[in-house]
Scaffold this motif. Structure first.
Motif, PDB file in Angstrom:
ATOM      1  N   ARG A 185       0.828  -1.200   0.000  1.00  0.00           N
ATOM      2  CA  ARG A 185       0.000   0.000   0.000  1.00  0.00           C
ATOM      3  C   ARG A 185       0.869   1.260   0.000  1.00  0.00           C
ATOM      4  N   ARG A 186       1.936   1.262   0.822  1.00  0.00           N
ATOM      5  CA  ARG A 186       2.814   2.435   0.858  1.00  0.00           C
ATOM      6  C   ARG A 186       3.473   2.668  -0.506  1.00  0.00           C
ATOM      7  N   VAL A 187       3.973   1.602  -1.113  1.00  0.00           N
ATOM      8  CA  VAL A 187       4.631   1.734  -2.412  1.00  0.00           C
ATOM      9  C   VAL A 187       3.640   2.237  -3.461  1.00  0.00           C
ATOM     10  N   ALA A 188       2.402   1.738  -3.413  1.00  0.00           N
ATOM     11  CA  ALA A 188       1.395   2.157  -4.395  1.00  0.00           C
ATOM     12  C   ALA A 188       1.056   3.636  -4.228  1.00  0.00           C
ATOM     13  N   GLU A 189       0.835   4.079  -2.989  1.00  0.00           N
ATOM     14  CA  GLU A 189       0.465   5.483  -2.758  1.00  0.00           C
ATOM     15  C   GLU A 189       1.606   6.427  -3.140  1.00  0.00           C
ATOM     16  N   LEU A 190       2.819   6.057  -2.764  1.00  0.00           N
ATOM     17  CA  LEU A 190       3.956   6.921  -3.075  1.00  0.00           C
ATOM     18  C   LEU A 190       4.260   6.898  -4.575  1.00  0.00           C
ATOM     19  N   SER A 191       4.116   5.739  -5.210  1.00  0.00           N
ATOM     20  CA  SER A 191       4.336   5.647  -6.660  1.00  0.00           C
ATOM     21  C   SER A 191       3.330   6.508  -7.407  1.00  0.00           C
ATOM     22  N   ARG A 192       2.091   6.482  -6.959  1.00  0.00           N
ATOM     23  CA  ARG A 192       1.069   7.305  -7.624  1.00  0.00           C
ATOM     24  C   ARG A 192       1.401   8.793  -7.496  1.00  0.00           C
ATOM     25  N   ALA A 193       1.866   9.203  -6.314  1.00  0.00           N
ATOM     26  CA  ALA A 193       2.233  10.611  -6.124  1.00  0.00           C
ATOM     27  C   ALA A 193       3.414  10.992  -7.011  1.00  0.00           C
ATOM     28  N   VAL A 194       4.407  10.114  -7.112  1.00  0.00           N
ATOM     29  CA  VAL A 194       5.562  10.389  -7.967  1.00  0.00           C
ATOM     30  C   VAL A 194       5.135  10.412  -9.432  1.00  0.00           C
ATOM     31  N   GLY A 195       4.229   9.499  -9.808  1.00  0.00           N
ATOM     32  CA  GLY A 195       3.727   9.492 -11.175  1.00  0.00           C
ATOM     33  C   GLY A 195       3.038  10.790 -11.535  1.00  0.00           C
ATOM     34  N   ARG A 196       2.221  11.321 -10.624  1.00  0.00           N
ATOM     35  CA  ARG A 196       1.584  12.624 -10.867  1.00  0.00           C
ATOM     36  C   ARG A 196       2.643  13.712 -11.009  1.00  0.00           C
ATOM     37  N   GLU A 197       3.663  13.645 -10.170  1.00  0.00           N
ATOM     38  CA  GLU A 197       4.727  14.645 -10.231  1.00  0.00           C
ATOM     39  C   GLU A 197       5.411  14.640 -11.600  1.00  0.00           C
ATOM     40  N   LEU A 198       5.500  13.447 -12.209  1.00  0.00           N
ATOM     41  CA  LEU A 198       6.166  13.313 -13.505  1.00  0.00           C
ATOM     42  C   LEU A 198       5.206  13.460 -14.681  1.00  0.00           C
ATOM     43  N   GLY A 199       3.948  13.785 -14.400  1.00  0.00           N
ATOM     44  CA  GLY A 199       3.009  14.084 -15.477  1.00  0.00           C
ATOM     45  C   GLY A 199       2.138  12.947 -15.928  1.00  0.00           C
ATOM     46  N   LEU A 200       2.173  11.790 -15.249  1.00  0.00           N
ATOM     47  CA  LEU A 200       1.289  10.688 -15.623  1.00  0.00           C
ATOM     48  C   LEU A 200      -0.139  11.000 -15.187  1.00  0.00           C
ATOM     49  N   SER A 201      -1.102  10.455 -15.906  1.00  0.00           N
ATOM     50  CA  SER A 201      -2.507  10.680 -15.553  1.00  0.00           C
ATOM     51  C   SER A 201      -3.352   9.575 -16.147  1.00  0.00           C
ATOM     52  N   GLY A 202      -4.597   9.503 -15.688  1.00  0.00           N
ATOM     53  CA  GLY A 202      -5.574   8.595 -16.268  1.00  0.00           C
ATOM     54  C   GLY A 202      -5.150   7.146 -16.238  1.00  0.00           C
ATOM     55  N   PRO A 203      -5.250   6.441 -17.379  1.00  0.00           N
ATOM     56  CA  PRO A 203      -4.914   5.009 -17.431  1.00  0.00           C
ATOM     57  C   PRO A 203      -3.474   4.713 -17.022  1.00  0.00           C
ATOM     58  N   ASP A 204      -2.540   5.620 -17.333  1.00  0.00           N
ATOM     59  CA  ASP A 204      -1.138   5.399 -16.953  1.00  0.00           C
ATOM     60  C   ASP A 204      -0.981   5.335 -15.433  1.00  0.00           C
ATOM     61  N   LEU A 205      -1.689   6.198 -14.720  1.00  0.00           N
ATOM     62  CA  LEU A 205      -1.638   6.171 -13.258  1.00  0.00           C
ATOM     63  C   LEU A 205      -2.259   4.887 -12.714  1.00  0.00           C
ATOM     64  N   THR A 206      -3.323   4.411 -13.360  1.00  0.00           N
ATOM     65  CA  THR A 206      -3.966   3.173 -12.912  1.00  0.00           C
ATOM     66  C   THR A 206      -3.021   1.993 -13.077  1.00  0.00           C
ATOM     67  N   VAL A 207      -2.356   1.901 -14.236  1.00  0.00           N
ATOM     68  CA  VAL A 207      -1.380   0.830 -14.457  1.00  0.00           C
ATOM     69  C   VAL A 207      -0.268   0.912 -13.422  1.00  0.00           C
ATOM     70  N   LEU A 208       0.223   2.121 -13.164  1.00  0.00           N
ATOM     71  CA  LEU A 208       1.288   2.299 -12.177  1.00  0.00           C
ATOM     72  C   LEU A 208       0.840   1.837 -10.794  1.00  0.00           C
ATOM     73  N   GLU A 209      -0.371   2.207 -10.389  1.00  0.00           N
ATOM     74  CA  GLU A 209      -0.863   1.830  -9.064  1.00  0.00           C
ATOM     75  C   GLU A 209      -1.027   0.315  -8.941  1.00  0.00           C
ATOM     76  N   TYR A 210      -1.618  -0.335  -9.953  1.00  0.00           N
ATOM     77  CA  TYR A 210      -1.802  -1.785  -9.907  1.00  0.00           C
ATOM     78  C   TYR A 210      -0.454  -2.507  -9.863  1.00  0.00           C
ATOM     79  N   ALA A 211       0.503  -2.035 -10.678  1.00  0.00           N
ATOM     80  CA  ALA A 211       1.819  -2.669 -10.686  1.00  0.00           C
ATOM     81  C   ALA A 211       2.528  -2.494  -9.346  1.00  0.00           C
ATOM     82  N   ALA A 212       2.384  -1.314  -8.742  1.00  0.00           N
ATOM     83  CA  ALA A 212       3.009  -1.085  -7.440  1.00  0.00           C
ATOM     84  C   ALA A 212       2.388  -1.972  -6.362  1.00  0.00           C
ATOM     85  N   LEU A 213       1.094  -2.181  -6.441  1.00  0.00           N
ATOM     86  CA  LEU A 213       0.438  -3.056  -5.466  1.00  0.00           C
ATOM     87  C   LEU A 213       0.927  -4.497  -5.592  1.00  0.00           C
TER      88      LEU A 213
END
Length: 341
Positions: A185-213
């Motif tokens: 859960r920690r890795v997923a939440e922090l990965s999502r925040a970093v992804g937003r910081e780098l400009g990811l959004s929408g489906p890309d953020l969802t893929v990132l969150e699922y992969a981090a989980l």
């Protein structure tokens, strides 16, 4: 035909409609989403203030007799109103989440191409329908819109259940004792925040969150658990083997193939990885290095030491931009032990 009502009456109707729409929420005891309601009223007010005074004063008289120019003017007004709505949405999200305004605005602008275009087109069609058929056009159009809304609610419920299933599957490594509690859960939440910081959004953020989980799910195939589940402290060859095992498991769960690719390639050199895999690798390493068994100390000193080790690995293992984005996210949320910054 000329109208006599002004912008204030338009806003008053929008407020009354918003309050009426909140009645079902209040009846269920959940209450309306106040920020969403305010955003809608402000957006309607912006369009009304831009259009109604000029229209009532006859300022559009010449354009009304030239259909193409008048249509172009309305399209410009719709575009400005949609931009206003995107700015308001990004500002509210910034106040709620403290994420950077720029990536949030980019995400809202991308969404305008889909739902924004549909809303603008529906409003224009309803306006034309009322001009031809009178107020009877409103219920005629509202019935299919209501059905569409109900279908979307069902789709959103299915997506929520899907996400909960993935989160439950990700906890299998914790329940089996392979990883510390809350690690995925920690890795997923922090990965999502970093992804937003780098400009990811929408489906890309969802893929990132699922992969981090699910990034550690390959450990379930190991005979002997990794100490504290800290794969970042293992030799590179062992990290890659666990990543490939995890990708094989993920491919059998029915999640998008892009999630499995991120899990499989999380241990590769960062120049060979897609961006989500680079983020997961850096954030997982940070959480491993600040975990209970990493011996890095506690509090801000352990977190700073972990970031320093990540910076030392930017020549091969971690992308420098990802590490610096992680540092910025942590600095906004505070550096705490256990990777929960």
């Amino acid at each position: 035909q000329p109208t006599s009502h002004g912008a204030l009456q338009t806003v008053a109707v929008a407020v009354a409609a918003a309050l009426a729409g909140s009645v079902p929420h209040i009846a269920r005891g959940s209450g309306p989403a106040l920020d969403h309601m305010v955003r809608r009223v402000l957006t309607v007010g912006f369009a009304a203030v831009c259009f109604q005074p000029l229209y009532n004063s006859g300022g559009f008289g010449d354009l009304t007799r030239q259909g193409p120019y008048y249509a172009a003017l309305l399209l410009l007004l719709l575009a400005l109103t949609a931009l206003c709505d995107a700015v308001l949405a990004a500002l509210m999200a910034r106040a709620r989440t403290h994420h950077p305004f720029g990536p949030l605005l980019r995400e809202e602008l991308r969404a305008l191409l889909g739902i924004g275009s549909a809303v603008c087109a529906t409003g224009a069609v309803i306006a034309l329908g009322v001009a031809v058929a009178g107020l009877w056009a409103l219920p005629v159009f509202c019935v299919p819109l209501l059905l569409t809304h109900l279908s979307f609610r069902r789709y959103a419920a299915v997506r929520t259940t899907y996400g909960q299933t993935i989160a439950s599957l990700a906890r299998a490594t914790e329940i089996a004792g392979y990883t510390p509690p809350g690690h995925a859960r920690r890795v997923a939440e922090l990965s999502r925040a970093v992804g937003r910081e780098l400009g990811l959004s929408g489906p890309d953020l969802t893929v990132l969150e699922y992969a981090a989980l699910m990034h550690d799910i390959g450990q379930l195939s190991l005979v002997d658990p990794v100490p504290e589940g800290a794969t970042a402290l293992l030799p590179v060859a062992e990290q890659r083997r666990i990543a490939l095992l995890g990708g094989a498991v993920v491919r059998q769960t029915g999640v998008p193939a892009a999630v499995a690719v991120v899990v499989e390639r999380q241990a590769d050199p960062y120049r060979e990885q897609p961006l989500p895999a680079r983020i997961v690798r850096a954030v997982n390493a940070y959480d491993d290095l600040t975990g209970e068994g990493a011996g890095e100390g506690a509090g801000a000193s352990g977190a700073l030491s972990a970031l320093e080790r990540l910076r030392l690995g930017t020549a091969h293992d971690y992308q420098p931009e990802v590490v610096e984005s992680l540092a910025r996210v942590l600095s906004r949320g505070g550096l705490t032990s256990g990777g929960a910054g």
